[in-house]
Write a protein that holds these residues in place. Sequence first.
Motif, PDB file in Angstrom:
ATOM      1  N   ILE A 104      -7.659  -5.322 -18.540  1.00 32.77           N
ATOM      2  CA  ILE A 104      -7.135  -4.205 -17.753  1.00 32.77           C
ATOM      3  C   ILE A 104      -7.590  -4.247 -16.304  1.00 32.77           C
ATOM      4  CG2 ILE A 104      -8.959  -2.481 -18.141  1.00 32.77           C
ATOM      5  CD1 ILE A 104      -6.635  -0.470 -18.652  1.00 32.77           C
ATOM      6  N   TRP A 105      -8.775  -4.807 -16.016  1.00 32.54           N
ATOM      7  CA  TRP A 105      -9.230  -4.825 -14.614  1.00 32.54           C
ATOM      8  C   TRP A 105      -8.304  -5.636 -13.717  1.00 32.54           C
ATOM      9  CZ3 TRP A 105     -11.462  -0.772 -14.056  1.00 32.54           C
ATOM     10  CH2 TRP A 105     -12.632  -0.364 -14.692  1.00 32.54           C
ATOM     11  N   PRO A 106      -7.873  -6.845 -14.135  1.00 27.18           N
ATOM     12  CA  PRO A 106      -6.945  -7.579 -13.247  1.00 27.18           C
ATOM     13  C   PRO A 106      -5.652  -6.804 -12.971  1.00 27.18           C
ATOM     14  CG  PRO A 106      -7.845  -9.043 -14.926  1.00 27.18           C
ATOM     15  CD  PRO A 106      -8.276  -7.665 -15.295  1.00 27.18           C
ATOM     16  N   MET A 107      -5.162  -6.075 -13.974  1.00 29.37           N
ATOM     17  CA  MET A 107      -3.940  -5.286 -13.767  1.00 29.37           C
ATOM     18  C   MET A 107      -4.160  -4.197 -12.728  1.00 29.37           C
ATOM     19  SD  MET A 107      -2.604  -4.815 -17.702  1.00 29.37           S
ATOM     20  CE  MET A 107      -2.265  -6.222 -18.756  1.00 29.37           C
ATOM     21  N   LEU A 108      -5.314  -3.516 -12.802  1.00 27.85           N
ATOM     22  CA  LEU A 108      -5.596  -2.444 -11.854  1.00 27.85           C
ATOM     23  C   LEU A 108      -5.919  -2.984 -10.470  1.00 27.85           C
ATOM     24  CD1 LEU A 108      -7.673   0.027 -14.055  1.00 27.85           C
ATOM     25  CD2 LEU A 108      -5.368   0.341 -13.184  1.00 27.85           C
ATOM     26  N   ARG A 109      -6.571  -4.140 -10.417  1.00 32.02           N
ATOM     27  CA  ARG A 109      -6.870  -4.711  -9.104  1.00 32.02           C
ATOM     28  C   ARG A 109      -5.585  -5.150  -8.403  1.00 32.02           C
ATOM     29  NH1 ARG A 109     -11.366  -8.265 -11.889  1.00 32.02           N
ATOM     30  NH2 ARG A 109     -13.140  -6.818 -11.881  1.00 32.02           N
ATOM     31  N   LYS A 110      -4.675  -5.713  -9.174  1.00 31.92           N
ATOM     32  CA  LYS A 110      -3.428  -6.193  -8.593  1.00 31.92           C
ATOM     33  C   LYS A 110      -2.548  -5.034  -8.135  1.00 31.92           C
ATOM     34  CE  LYS A 110       0.596  -9.046  -9.642  1.00 31.92           C
ATOM     35  NZ  LYS A 110       1.285  -9.861 -10.679  1.00 31.92           N
ATOM     36  N   SER A 111      -2.485  -3.985  -8.945  1.00 39.15           N
ATOM     37  CA  SER A 111      -1.611  -2.856  -8.607  1.00 39.15           C
ATOM     38  C   SER A 111      -2.196  -1.565  -9.163  1.00 39.15           C
ATOM     39  CB  SER A 111      -0.207  -3.093  -9.187  1.00 39.15           C
ATOM     40  OG  SER A 111       0.631  -2.014  -8.884  1.00 39.15           O
ATOM     41  N   PRO A 112      -3.134  -0.958  -8.425  1.00 40.04           N
ATOM     42  CA  PRO A 112      -3.721   0.301  -8.920  1.00 40.04           C
ATOM     43  C   PRO A 112      -2.645   1.387  -9.000  1.00 40.04           C
ATOM     44  CG  PRO A 112      -4.515  -0.219  -6.696  1.00 40.04           C
ATOM     45  CD  PRO A 112      -3.686  -1.371  -7.132  1.00 40.04           C
ATOM     46  N   SER A 113      -2.636   2.107 -10.102  1.00 42.89           N
ATOM     47  CA  SER A 113      -1.607   3.123 -10.310  1.00 42.89           C
ATOM     48  C   SER A 113      -2.180   4.268 -11.119  1.00 42.89           C
ATOM     49  CB  SER A 113      -0.401   2.533 -11.049  1.00 42.89           C
ATOM     50  OG  SER A 113      -0.796   2.094 -12.341  1.00 42.89           O
ATOM     51  N   ALA A 114      -1.514   5.413 -11.005  1.00 48.55           N
ATOM     52  CA  ALA A 114      -1.935   6.583 -11.774  1.00 48.55           C
ATOM     53  C   ALA A 114      -1.816   6.317 -13.268  1.00 48.55           C
ATOM     54  CB  ALA A 114      -1.092   7.799 -11.378  1.00 48.55           C
ATOM     55  N   SER A 115      -0.750   5.629 -13.680  1.00 54.07           N
ATOM     56  CA  SER A 115      -0.571   5.361 -15.104  1.00 54.07           C
ATOM     57  C   SER A 115      -1.648   4.400 -15.612  1.00 54.07           C
ATOM     58  CB  SER A 115       0.820   4.780 -15.354  1.00 54.07           C
ATOM     59  OG  SER A 115       1.000   3.569 -14.648  1.00 54.07           O
ATOM     60  N   GLY A 116      -2.026   3.419 -14.787  1.00 51.76           N
ATOM     61  CA  GLY A 116      -3.086   2.505 -15.192  1.00 51.76           C
ATOM     62  C   GLY A 116      -4.406   3.219 -15.402  1.00 51.76           C
ATOM     63  N   LEU A 117      -4.711   4.155 -14.518  1.00 52.74           N
ATOM     64  CA  LEU A 117      -5.956   4.924 -14.673  1.00 52.74           C
ATOM     65  C   LEU A 117      -5.898   5.821 -15.904  1.00 52.74           C
ATOM     66  CD1 LEU A 117      -6.667   5.927 -10.963  1.00 52.74           C
ATOM     67  CD2 LEU A 117      -7.843   4.206 -12.333  1.00 52.74           C
ATOM     68  N   GLY A 174     -15.133   0.986  -6.639  1.00 50.73           N
ATOM     69  CA  GLY A 174     -14.655   0.015  -5.657  1.00 50.73           C
ATOM     70  C   GLY A 174     -13.510   0.576  -4.833  1.00 50.73           C
ATOM     71  N   ALA A 175     -13.413   0.151  -3.603  1.00 48.89           N
ATOM     72  CA  ALA A 175     -12.384   0.683  -2.699  1.00 48.89           C
ATOM     73  C   ALA A 175     -10.978   0.426  -3.227  1.00 48.89           C
ATOM     74  CB  ALA A 175     -12.542   0.062  -1.314  1.00 48.89           C
ATOM     75  N   ILE A 203      -9.859   0.718  -6.102  1.00 53.46           N
ATOM     76  CA  ILE A 203      -9.449   1.713  -7.103  1.00 53.46           C
ATOM     77  C   ILE A 203      -9.623   3.128  -6.582  1.00 53.46           C
ATOM     78  CG2 ILE A 203     -10.007   2.715  -9.361  1.00 53.46           C
ATOM     79  CD1 ILE A 203     -10.366  -0.028 -10.444  1.00 53.46           C
ATOM     80  N   CYS A 204     -10.825   3.470  -6.140  1.00 52.67           N
ATOM     81  CA  CYS A 204     -11.044   4.872  -5.747  1.00 52.67           C
ATOM     82  C   CYS A 204     -10.299   5.224  -4.452  1.00 52.67           C
ATOM     83  CB  CYS A 204     -12.525   5.198  -5.633  1.00 52.67           C
ATOM     84  SG  CYS A 204     -13.361   4.480  -4.222  1.00 52.67           S
ATOM     85  N   GLN A 205      -9.857   4.212  -3.721  1.00 49.46           N
ATOM     86  CA  GLN A 205      -9.036   4.470  -2.530  1.00 49.46           C
ATOM     87  C   GLN A 205      -7.636   3.860  -2.688  1.00 49.46           C
ATOM     88  OE1 GLN A 205     -11.232   2.971   0.828  1.00 49.46           O
ATOM     89  NE2 GLN A 205     -13.101   4.040   0.251  1.00 49.46           N
ATOM     90  N   GLY A 206      -7.220   3.694  -3.951  1.00 49.72           N
ATOM     91  CA  GLY A 206      -5.966   3.005  -4.219  1.00 49.72           C
ATOM     92  C   GLY A 206      -4.726   3.783  -3.852  1.00 49.72           C
ATOM     93  N   SER A 207      -4.805   5.113  -3.841  1.00 49.21           N
ATOM     94  CA  SER A 207      -3.622   5.926  -3.538  1.00 49.21           C
ATOM     95  C   SER A 207      -4.087   7.329  -3.165  1.00 49.21           C
ATOM     96  CB  SER A 207      -2.697   5.995  -4.758  1.00 49.21           C
ATOM     97  OG  SER A 207      -1.671   6.947  -4.563  1.00 49.21           O
ATOM     98  N   GLU A 208      -3.247   8.025  -2.394  1.00 50.05           N
ATOM     99  CA  GLU A 208      -3.549   9.406  -2.033  1.00 50.05           C
ATOM    100  C   GLU A 208      -2.723  10.390  -2.857  1.00 50.05           C
ATOM    101  OE1 GLU A 208      -3.188  10.030   2.124  1.00 50.05           O
ATOM    102  OE2 GLU A 208      -4.843   8.694   2.640  1.00 50.05           O
ATOM    103  N   ASN A 209      -2.014   9.882  -3.866  1.00 44.86           N
ATOM    104  CA  ASN A 209      -1.179  10.720  -4.721  1.00 44.86           C
ATOM    105  C   ASN A 209      -2.039  11.654  -5.572  1.00 44.86           C
ATOM    106  OD1 ASN A 209       0.209  11.009  -7.575  1.00 44.86           O
ATOM    107  ND2 ASN A 209       1.820  10.776  -6.044  1.00 44.86           N
ATOM    108  N   ARG A 210      -1.570  12.865  -5.781  1.00 49.29           N
ATOM    109  CA  ARG A 210      -2.335  13.846  -6.561  1.00 49.29           C
ATOM    110  C   ARG A 210      -2.560  13.364  -7.994  1.00 49.29           C
ATOM    111  NH1 ARG A 210      -3.463  19.448  -7.037  1.00 49.29           N
ATOM    112  NH2 ARG A 210      -3.526  20.080  -9.211  1.00 49.29           N
ATOM    113  N   ARG A 211      -1.497  12.826  -8.605  1.00 45.93           N
ATOM    114  CA  ARG A 211      -1.652  12.376  -9.990  1.00 45.93           C
ATOM    115  C   ARG A 211      -2.662  11.242 -10.078  1.00 45.93           C
ATOM    116  NH1 ARG A 211       3.598  11.232 -13.582  1.00 45.93           N
ATOM    117  NH2 ARG A 211       3.708  13.488 -13.293  1.00 45.93           N
ATOM    118  N   TYR A 212      -2.690  10.396  -9.068  1.00 37.63           N
ATOM    119  CA  TYR A 212      -3.677   9.321  -9.051  1.00 37.63           C
ATOM    120  C   TYR A 212      -5.087   9.909  -9.058  1.00 37.63           C
ATOM    121  CZ  TYR A 212      -5.789   4.851  -7.677  1.00 37.63           C
ATOM    122  OH  TYR A 212      -6.543   3.708  -7.646  1.00 37.63           O
ATOM    123  N   GLY A 213      -5.309  10.932  -8.224  1.00 39.26           N
ATOM    124  CA  GLY A 213      -6.615  11.572  -8.198  1.00 39.26           C
ATOM    125  C   GLY A 213      -6.960  12.229  -9.518  1.00 39.26           C
ATOM    126  N   GLU A 214      -5.974  12.878 -10.143  1.00 41.72           N
ATOM    127  CA  GLU A 214      -6.223  13.522 -11.437  1.00 41.72           C
ATOM    128  C   GLU A 214      -6.674  12.495 -12.476  1.00 41.72           C
ATOM    129  OE1 GLU A 214      -2.503  15.352 -12.258  1.00 41.72           O
ATOM    130  OE2 GLU A 214      -3.004  17.237 -11.237  1.00 41.72           O
TER     131      GLU A 214
END
Length: 854
Positions: free
Chosen positions: A439-452, A480-481, A483-494
């Motif tokens: 799962i880490w390579p998937m999130l590193r390549k494309s961090p997303s709310a659904s991945g989290l 890591g930047a 992931i924790c800075q991957g998006s400013e979307n509200r759902r991503y933060g949730e």
Amino acid sequence: MAALVAAEAVAPPGRAEAAEPAEAAELSRALSRLLPGLEADSKLGRRRALEALQRALEAPAADPAAFQGPWARLLLPRLLRCLADPAEGCRALAAHLLGLGLRRAARPRDALPRLLPALAARLAGPEPARRPPPEACEELRLALVQLLRLAVDLGGAALAPHLDDAVRALRCTLLDPFAAVRRESCECASALARATPDHFHLQSESLINPLMQSISHQHWKVRVAVIEASGTVIQFGSGKSVDDLLPHFAQRLFDGVPQVRQAVTRVVGGWLLELRDRYSFFHKLIPLLLSSCDDEMPHIALEAAGLWEKVGLQWQKENEEDLKDKLDFTSPPPAHHPSPETRPGLGCRELVFRNLSKILPAICHDITDWVVGTRVKSAQLLATLLLHAEDHITQHLEVLLRTLLLACADEESAVVSSCTRSAELIGTFVSPEVFLKLIWPMLRKSPSASGLLVLASIIRGCPRETLRPHLKAVATELAGAHICQGSENRRYGENLLLCVRALVSVGREDCRGCGPQLMRVLVAVMALAGATGLGDEVQEAMDALAEVESGGGSQDLYRAHLGALLEWLAESQRDWTVHSPELLQFIVLVAHAGPALGEALPLLVPVLRSCLQPDRDPQLRLKVFSALSRVLLTARETVDSQGQFHCYLDTVIKDILVPNLQWHAGRTAAAIRTAAVSCLWALSSSEVLSATQVQAARETLMPQVLTTLEEDSQTARLVSCRIIRLFLKTPGGAMDPDKFIRIYPELLRRLDDVSREVRLAAASALAAWLESLRDDGRKPCCQSDVQHLYRELLVHLDDPDSAVQDAVLEVLTAGSALFPDLLARETEAVVHQHRSPTRCEQLLQHLQARPPAQ
């Protein structure tokens, strides 16, 4: 033809009749007298003949053996011809009489060679797909299908030679416009399949197409009948047709009528138990039955579960040799099985495991289908399959994770709910070392709310003991930047919050070593520009982390980790811009750390100093000044909580405030000066500075503050007036005379300000100036300046705004103690020039009431 019938009726008994028993001979004579009426030219005559035959056949039954001969020889052929009578009533009576005759005859199967072709001729035309059936009356078609059903029931296996005619008729009636005909045809098809099990498979495939055309009929009873008939047709027919039926059966699982879904469940369960070549279709039938286990109607779900259990037990019994080791050494449920008391049996688990590789691709496709219902069913089925597969999930993990990442982005909450359940099961049955590696390579390549969300659900399902060695690595990765800075979307933060909460809830006290990383994630969530409104959720997560770390509250977390957070941020502060997430995180820390700021001043002040240098981005400086102002307003509870802020006062004044109060052209520079002077006011009014420190600030900053009195910003002018008043009222330490004298002209100009608030603040500052002049002994050398001030104040005593008039009157009243006689003369000189002399008169009265100077 009529002459022939009449001849048969009047002829003397011949050898055939003589050979009959007496009862049969009598019945033949009775029928012979009625049969000529069937050939009458008039409809009424034929009908009366048929009614007479009906009364004869409905009379007390003769011996079936005696009835058989007259029935087959005299009655059957004539009644069959009546099926084509032009009169509808005659045709109906003929069909009824045929049914009566079949029931009374000793050998009804002897009628099949003539009956079946006649029925097929009335029910099926030469081109049934294009032309309507010869029988136009729908009630009569129903009667004929019922007659065909009677013939099937009575004929049994004897229908085998006549399957072509029966199937040809059913292919038409299964598509009949009359719903009752379709239902009766379905029952007839089932009966035909059971009656001719050895030959039916030769004709079964020809019934599949009309059945499938009727499976979506608007009447739910027709749909149920079609499903049940299809089950029987396949059971006794050819297994080749299963593939043609399955898409239609799958569609019926979405039927709004529970009886239809229940019919599908029963038929599929029956196939899994009894179909001859069912092993070939397990991977296609299992998903249908397991889908019913999640039906919204409890009784359907319960019945499906019962059928599935029977299927598993039967398969287990049939494969005992293959399962011998597993049966002899039964393994207990996994320690963290979500429902060990209802764990599926060994047979059910093995069936799913052995067919999962064939089932999974279809589910992965359907779970992203454009039809909502399909996605919901697929997601529910996936969770059920994973519950059966247990640790065998591992070999399909990569495909599963990719599918869940897509499905958890679905807008339909039911899909997301089932997918998070599937992710929890992955956490339960798969080792963290395995799923984290994927799962880490998937999130590193494309961090997303659904991945989290998938990650949080997996962690939530993971046992504490297996997750313990990986807690630090997971927390570090989340911090890591990327992931924790991957998006400013509200759902991503949730969902990022969900990851933290899942780690804390599963790891509990084991998370004590992950505090800095998890705090970094929480601060990053608070700083997300699009995650507004998550304050309560972040606070809950902080409280939970604080509880497992020290049993305290969120302020304990800041106290423990603020230093590390500031060190981490300081590493990149030289590269910050106004849009940098690290800047927003720094501002969040400053705003929420509270008393912990007082303990972190050695790290905080250098970052502030660096960010607020004139060469940095102006917008960045404005943001930092805004945060600093809010903190300085409550300095005692924040930066001075340890009483050490005075040690950094010189840096704040000389390296932060003074450079930013310097005049530069442009609106941005003016905004920065306004922010800086606001910071100075917050610092000065916070009561954390001693009188000596205020005096030192006054000596350094008074020239800059005087220049800000001319700013375009009303806020800057207002705050500057207040700061000057505060500087002047601070006791001790006389100012340089030249600097002191320069103050009042600047304040006087503010009495002409467009803002009433500024004019009032300037008046208050002038009062403080006069008061400080009286106290420091410089009165004699300043008489001319005071006289000038009196004159200007008297002008403003006639201000259009009464509030300003009152404020100026207070200034003059307070300042009259310096040179009362001078003020009286100046007042008397202008009193007649005022629009209203009232306040001049009040001032004169005050001056006259003063005791004489000593």
